[in-house]
Design an enzyme around this catalytic site. Structure first.
Site, PDB file in Angstrom:
ATOM      1  N   ASN A   9       0.879  -1.170   0.000  1.00  0.00           N
ATOM      2  CA  ASN A   9       0.000   0.000   0.000  1.00  0.00           C
ATOM      3  C   ASN A   9       0.915   1.218   0.000  1.00  0.00           C
ATOM      4  O   ASN A   9       1.481   1.572   1.032  1.00  0.00           O
ATOM      5  CB  ASN A   9      -0.896  -0.021   1.246  1.00  0.00           C
ATOM      6  CG  ASN A   9      -1.768   1.217   1.342  1.00  0.00           C
ATOM      7  OD1 ASN A   9      -1.790   2.045   0.421  1.00  0.00           O
ATOM      8  ND2 ASN A   9      -2.465   1.356   2.462  1.00  0.00           N
ATOM      9  N   LYS A  11       0.181   4.201  -0.308  1.00  0.00           N
ATOM     10  CA  LYS A  11      -0.455   5.391   0.280  1.00  0.00           C
ATOM     11  C   LYS A  11      -0.206   6.602  -0.628  1.00  0.00           C
ATOM     12  O   LYS A  11      -0.175   6.455  -1.844  1.00  0.00           O
ATOM     13  CB  LYS A  11       0.018   5.606   1.720  1.00  0.00           C
ATOM     14  CG  LYS A  11      -0.164   4.318   2.557  1.00  0.00           C
ATOM     15  CD  LYS A  11       0.018   4.507   4.030  1.00  0.00           C
ATOM     16  CE  LYS A  11      -0.189   3.165   4.752  1.00  0.00           C
ATOM     17  NZ  LYS A  11      -0.122   3.257   6.197  1.00  0.00           N
ATOM     18  N   HIS A  97      -9.502   1.094   4.742  1.00  0.00           N
ATOM     19  CA  HIS A  97      -8.260   1.335   5.475  1.00  0.00           C
ATOM     20  C   HIS A  97      -8.533   2.294   6.634  1.00  0.00           C
ATOM     21  O   HIS A  97      -9.321   3.239   6.501  1.00  0.00           O
ATOM     22  CB  HIS A  97      -7.187   1.903   4.540  1.00  0.00           C
ATOM     23  CG  HIS A  97      -5.826   1.862   5.145  1.00  0.00           C
ATOM     24  ND1 HIS A  97      -5.422   2.767   6.096  1.00  0.00           N
ATOM     25  CD2 HIS A  97      -4.790   1.016   4.968  1.00  0.00           C
ATOM     26  CE1 HIS A  97      -4.190   2.465   6.480  1.00  0.00           C
ATOM     27  NE2 HIS A  97      -3.780   1.404   5.809  1.00  0.00           N
ATOM     28  N   GLU A  99      -6.903   4.675   7.769  1.00  0.00           N
ATOM     29  CA  GLU A  99      -6.633   6.091   7.459  1.00  0.00           C
ATOM     30  C   GLU A  99      -7.828   6.711   6.743  1.00  0.00           C
ATOM     31  O   GLU A  99      -8.154   7.887   6.957  1.00  0.00           O
ATOM     32  CB  GLU A  99      -5.349   6.207   6.633  1.00  0.00           C
ATOM     33  CG  GLU A  99      -4.134   5.919   7.507  1.00  0.00           C
ATOM     34  CD  GLU A  99      -2.920   5.394   6.766  1.00  0.00           C
ATOM     35  OE1 GLU A  99      -2.883   5.440   5.521  1.00  0.00           O
ATOM     36  OE2 GLU A  99      -1.994   4.920   7.451  1.00  0.00           O
ATOM     37  N   GLU A 169      -5.395  -4.746  10.424  1.00  0.00           N
ATOM     38  CA  GLU A 169      -4.319  -3.787  10.671  1.00  0.00           C
ATOM     39  C   GLU A 169      -4.618  -3.010  11.952  1.00  0.00           C
ATOM     40  O   GLU A 169      -5.402  -2.053  11.936  1.00  0.00           O
ATOM     41  CB  GLU A 169      -4.222  -2.788   9.515  1.00  0.00           C
ATOM     42  CG  GLU A 169      -3.926  -3.419   8.181  1.00  0.00           C
ATOM     43  CD  GLU A 169      -3.339  -2.403   7.205  1.00  0.00           C
ATOM     44  OE1 GLU A 169      -2.224  -2.627   6.740  1.00  0.00           O
ATOM     45  OE2 GLU A 169      -3.985  -1.379   6.937  1.00  0.00           O
ATOM     46  N   GLY A 175       2.680   2.210  10.761  1.00  0.00           N
ATOM     47  CA  GLY A 175       3.662   3.280  10.622  1.00  0.00           C
ATOM     48  C   GLY A 175       4.362   3.653  11.908  1.00  0.00           C
ATOM     49  O   GLY A 175       5.024   4.692  11.990  1.00  0.00           O
ATOM     50  N   SER A 215       3.548  -2.179  10.358  1.00  0.00           N
ATOM     51  CA  SER A 215       4.994  -2.276  10.589  1.00  0.00           C
ATOM     52  C   SER A 215       5.549  -3.655  10.252  1.00  0.00           C
ATOM     53  O   SER A 215       6.486  -4.125  10.919  1.00  0.00           O
ATOM     54  CB  SER A 215       5.332  -1.875  12.032  1.00  0.00           C
ATOM     55  OG  SER A 215       4.949  -0.532  12.264  1.00  0.00           O
TER      56      SER A 215
END
Ligand code: 13P
Length: 252
Positions: A9, A11, A97, A99, A169, A175, A215
């Site tokens: 991904n 992003k 996702h 985010e 996730e 991250g 991660s």
């Protein structure tokens, strides 16, 4: 046997030119490595998809969008529909996702529309779920993830459900460099598989690919991927360097 999937991904990173170079580098490494048992997916920005599809060997690399519109078409300035994504040559779409849920207000209601449109257009959703740190600290992660699934993809027909993959996730691992422990990841993925078995039957649960994301890197992937319920990874940062990403693809 269910598929093993390693999906990058990207992003909101790379220009088109940089993305094409990255995709070509991944393609070259995958071609040399013996990774035939792994489905490799590159989740690129919308602007890159057509160029990346042209730059890679479709028998080695699949391309995904990171989102699609909740409407089929029309006066929705700035949106990119599932049909448009499909017409680029992309095969997958990352949906839900954290985010997008957090920064763009994607609710279960919106995600139901996106999943339906993705499936109607022949795209394979990689459907994301996962809890925030406060929920994990309260040990309420199972109930939280269960609700995320029950409000969305568990409403699909068994036929449609069988077409998608799931990525767990935990937000606290994205991250941050803090990976979920192998035990935490395996425990959650086994829990999700159990929920699928209850809802759609054991055979469907056994065939559903469930990925871990957060991660994940070439160092921790071998141990994560050795677990019985971890069918691969959804990779952010480590998918932006071809060598690092290959290290994850070959972790099986
Ligand atoms: P990182 O691998 O950078 O933690 O990101 C995970 C992720 O969000 C993939 O979708």
């Amino acid at each position: 046997m269910r598929k093993k999937i390693v999906a990058g991904n990207w992003k909101c990173n790379t220009t088109v030119q940089e993305g094409v170079e990255l995709a070509k580098a991944v393609n070259e490494l995958v071609a040399k490595a013996d990774a035939k048992n792994v489905v490799v997916v590159l989740g690129t920005p919308f602007t890159h998809i057509t160029s990346v599809v042209s730059a890679v060997d479709a028998s080695l690399i699949n391309v995904a969008a990171q989102n699609c519109a909740a409407e089929a078409k029309g006066a929705f300035t700035g949106e990119v529909s599932a049909a448009m994504v499909k017409s680029t040559g992309a095969t997958h779409v990352i949906l839900g996702h954290s985010e997008r849920r957090e920064y763009y207000g994607e609710t279960s209601e919106i995600l139901n529309k996106k999943v339906a449109l993705a499936l109607a257009n022949g795209l394979t959703p990689i459907y994301c779920c996962g809890e925030a740190l406060s929920i994990r600290e309260a040990n309420e992660q199972n109930a939280y993830v269960k609700t995320q699934l029950e409000e969305t993809i568990f409403n699909l027909s068994v036929e449609d459900f069988s077409k998608l993959s799931i990525a767990y996730e935990p937000i606290w691992a994205i991250g941050t460099g803090v990976t979920a422990s192998t035990a935490q990841a395996q425990e959650m993925l086994a829990y999700i598989r159990g929920l699928i078995a209850d809802k759609f039957g054991k055979a469907v649960a056994e065939e559903t690919s469930i990925l871990y994301g957060g991660s994940c890197n070439a160092k921790n992937a071998p141990e994560l991927f050795s677990q019985p319920d971890i069918d691969g990874g959804l990779i952010g940062g480590a998918s932006l360097k071809a060598e690092d990403f290959l290290g994850i693809i070959t972790a099986y």
